[in-house]
Design a protein around this motif. Structure first.
Motif, PDB file in Angstrom:
ATOM      1  N   ARG A  75      33.889  40.357  35.925  1.00  0.00           N
ATOM      2  CA  ARG A  75      34.580  39.098  36.208  1.00  0.00           C
ATOM      3  C   ARG A  75      34.703  38.801  37.702  1.00  0.00           C
ATOM      4  NH1 ARG A  75      33.964  36.412  31.692  1.00  0.00           N
ATOM      5  NH2 ARG A  75      35.002  37.345  29.919  1.00  0.00           N
ATOM      6  N   GLY A  76      34.457  39.802  38.564  1.00  0.00           N
ATOM      7  CA  GLY A  76      34.524  39.568  40.013  1.00  0.00           C
ATOM      8  C   GLY A  76      35.953  39.507  40.514  1.00  0.00           C
ATOM      9  N   ILE A  77      36.251  38.495  41.328  1.00  0.00           N
ATOM     10  CA  ILE A  77      37.609  38.308  41.847  1.00  0.00           C
ATOM     11  C   ILE A  77      38.421  37.565  40.792  1.00  0.00           C
ATOM     12  CG2 ILE A  77      39.016  37.204  43.629  1.00  0.00           C
ATOM     13  CD1 ILE A  77      36.632  37.530  45.520  1.00  0.00           C
ATOM     14  N   PHE A  78      39.601  38.090  40.511  1.00  0.00           N
ATOM     15  CA  PHE A  78      40.426  37.536  39.442  1.00  0.00           C
ATOM     16  C   PHE A  78      41.845  37.350  39.964  1.00  0.00           C
ATOM     17  CE2 PHE A  78      41.849  37.000  35.101  1.00  0.00           C
ATOM     18  CZ  PHE A  78      40.690  36.685  34.401  1.00  0.00           C
ATOM     19  N   ILE A 136      40.507  45.378  34.449  1.00  0.00           N
ATOM     20  CA  ILE A 136      40.500  46.559  35.297  1.00  0.00           C
ATOM     21  C   ILE A 136      39.885  46.167  36.623  1.00  0.00           C
ATOM     22  CG2 ILE A 136      39.584  48.889  35.597  1.00  0.00           C
ATOM     23  CD1 ILE A 136      39.581  49.111  32.535  1.00  0.00           C
ATOM     24  N   GLY A 137      40.607  46.411  37.710  1.00  0.00           N
ATOM     25  CA  GLY A 137      40.093  46.050  39.026  1.00  0.00           C
ATOM     26  C   GLY A 137      40.961  46.627  40.125  1.00  0.00           C
ATOM     27  N   PHE A 138      40.547  46.382  41.366  1.00  0.00           N
ATOM     28  CA  PHE A 138      41.279  46.874  42.525  1.00  0.00           C
ATOM     29  C   PHE A 138      42.303  45.829  42.962  1.00  0.00           C
ATOM     30  CE2 PHE A 138      37.428  49.346  42.534  1.00  0.00           C
ATOM     31  CZ  PHE A 138      37.888  50.606  42.852  1.00  0.00           C
ATOM     32  N   LEU A 139      43.564  46.238  43.033  1.00  0.00           N
ATOM     33  CA  LEU A 139      44.646  45.353  43.445  1.00  0.00           C
ATOM     34  C   LEU A 139      44.515  45.088  44.940  1.00  0.00           C
ATOM     35  CD1 LEU A 139      47.281  43.920  42.596  1.00  0.00           C
ATOM     36  CD2 LEU A 139      48.485  45.998  43.248  1.00  0.00           C
ATOM     37  N   ARG A 140      44.350  43.827  45.319  1.00  0.00           N
ATOM     38  CA  ARG A 140      44.184  43.477  46.723  1.00  0.00           C
ATOM     39  C   ARG A 140      45.385  42.738  47.295  1.00  0.00           C
ATOM     40  NH1 ARG A 140      40.611  47.047  47.673  1.00  0.00           N
ATOM     41  NH2 ARG A 140      38.477  46.512  47.221  1.00  0.00           N
ATOM     42  N   SER A 141      46.116  42.034  46.425  1.00  0.00           N
ATOM     43  CA  SER A 141      47.245  41.258  46.936  1.00  0.00           C
ATOM     44  C   SER A 141      48.259  41.031  45.824  1.00  0.00           C
ATOM     45  CB  SER A 141      46.729  39.910  47.465  1.00  0.00           C
ATOM     46  OG  SER A 141      47.792  39.140  47.954  1.00  0.00           O
ATOM     47  N   ILE A 142      49.524  40.890  46.236  1.00  0.00           N
ATOM     48  CA  ILE A 142      50.615  40.605  45.299  1.00  0.00           C
ATOM     49  C   ILE A 142      51.670  39.813  46.046  1.00  0.00           C
ATOM     50  CG2 ILE A 142      51.816  42.772  45.760  1.00  0.00           C
ATOM     51  CD1 ILE A 142      52.463  42.732  42.681  1.00  0.00           C
ATOM     52  N   ASP A 143      52.369  38.936  45.350  1.00  0.00           N
ATOM     53  CA  ASP A 143      53.437  38.175  46.005  1.00  0.00           C
ATOM     54  C   ASP A 143      54.756  38.355  45.265  1.00  0.00           C
ATOM     55  OD1 ASP A 143      53.274  36.561  43.761  1.00  0.00           O
ATOM     56  OD2 ASP A 143      52.508  34.807  44.818  1.00  0.00           O
ATOM     57  N   LEU A 182      42.892  40.618  41.951  1.00  0.00           N
ATOM     58  CA  LEU A 182      42.093  41.800  41.634  1.00  0.00           C
ATOM     59  C   LEU A 182      40.656  41.578  42.079  1.00  0.00           C
ATOM     60  CD1 LEU A 182      43.355  42.377  37.983  1.00  0.00           C
ATOM     61  CD2 LEU A 182      44.016  43.684  39.991  1.00  0.00           C
ATOM     62  N   HIS A 183      40.045  42.598  42.687  1.00  0.00           N
ATOM     63  CA  HIS A 183      38.644  42.536  43.090  1.00  0.00           C
ATOM     64  C   HIS A 183      37.834  43.501  42.252  1.00  0.00           C
ATOM     65  CE1 HIS A 183      38.888  40.501  47.264  1.00  0.00           C
ATOM     66  NE2 HIS A 183      39.867  40.094  46.498  1.00  0.00           N
ATOM     67  N   GLN A 184      36.538  43.225  42.142  1.00  0.00           N
ATOM     68  CA  GLN A 184      35.621  44.022  41.323  1.00  0.00           C
ATOM     69  C   GLN A 184      36.190  44.195  39.916  1.00  0.00           C
ATOM     70  OE1 GLN A 184      34.742  47.698  43.333  1.00  0.00           O
ATOM     71  NE2 GLN A 184      34.124  46.667  45.213  1.00  0.00           N
ATOM     72  N   THR A 185      36.668  43.102  39.378  1.00  0.00           N
ATOM     73  CA  THR A 185      37.354  43.120  38.086  1.00  0.00           C
ATOM     74  C   THR A 185      36.357  43.108  36.936  1.00  0.00           C
ATOM     75  OG1 THR A 185      39.117  41.849  39.111  1.00  0.00           O
ATOM     76  CG2 THR A 185      39.120  41.946  36.715  1.00  0.00           C
ATOM     77  N   VAL A 186      36.674  43.884  35.906  1.00  0.00           N
ATOM     78  CA  VAL A 186      35.947  43.826  34.642  1.00  0.00           C
ATOM     79  C   VAL A 186      36.965  43.569  33.535  1.00  0.00           C
ATOM     80  CG1 VAL A 186      34.051  45.327  35.342  1.00  0.00           C
ATOM     81  CG2 VAL A 186      36.041  46.322  34.264  1.00  0.00           C
TER      82      VAL A 186
END
Length: 140
Positions: free
Chosen positions: A61-64, A29-36, A43-47
């Motif tokens: 987990r932090g940045i994933f 679970i985290g904030f989607l920051r980039s996709i290709d 993902l940022h702030q990932t758990v």
């Protein structure tokens, strides 16, 4: 908005909170920051959420960075309903202990089944029992 095929349709989901289910069974679970174009995700702030029964625990987990071929499911989390989960939040230590106990029970069951199989006996699985009773109720 016009239709965008493939991963381009996820551009509107950037900077939103998402749940990602991976091929190996992990839940992130985290904030989607980039996709290709290959559906690789950042993902940022990932758990990592671990589920055992009706309990769950989160490991930061932090940045994933996730390779696209490992993504099974990607879904946006409704922030208003996020806290309305039927799962009880417990500490990560407690959830990992329960996971080890669950894995130990499964291993013991496998050993019992293998020992019976070595003796020429077998225990029918639950799904085959259903078929067995279904078959006999229809034809007899």
């Amino acid at each position: 908005m016009n239709y965008m095929p493939g991963t381009a349709s996820l551009i509107e989901d950037i900077d939103k909170k998402h749940l990602v289910l991976l091929r190996d069974g992990r839940t992130l679970i985290g904030f989607l920051r980039s996709i290709d174009q290959f559906a690789n995700l950042e993902l940022h702030q990932t758990v990592e959420r671990i589920h055992v029964g009706k309990k769950s625990g989160d490991t930061p987990r932090g940045i994933f960075v996730v390779r696209g071929e490992n993504v099974v499911l990607l879904g946006e989390i409704d922030l208003e309903k996020e806290s309305d989960t039927p799962l009880q939040q417990v500490s990560i230590k407690e959830i990992l202990e329960q996971r080890v106990e669950q894995q130990t029970k499964l291993e013991n069951e496998k050993l019992k089944v293998q020992a019976l199989k070595d003796q020429g006996l077998s225990i029918p699985r639950a799904d085959t029992l259903f078929f067995f009773f279904f078959f006999f109720n229809i034809f007899y």
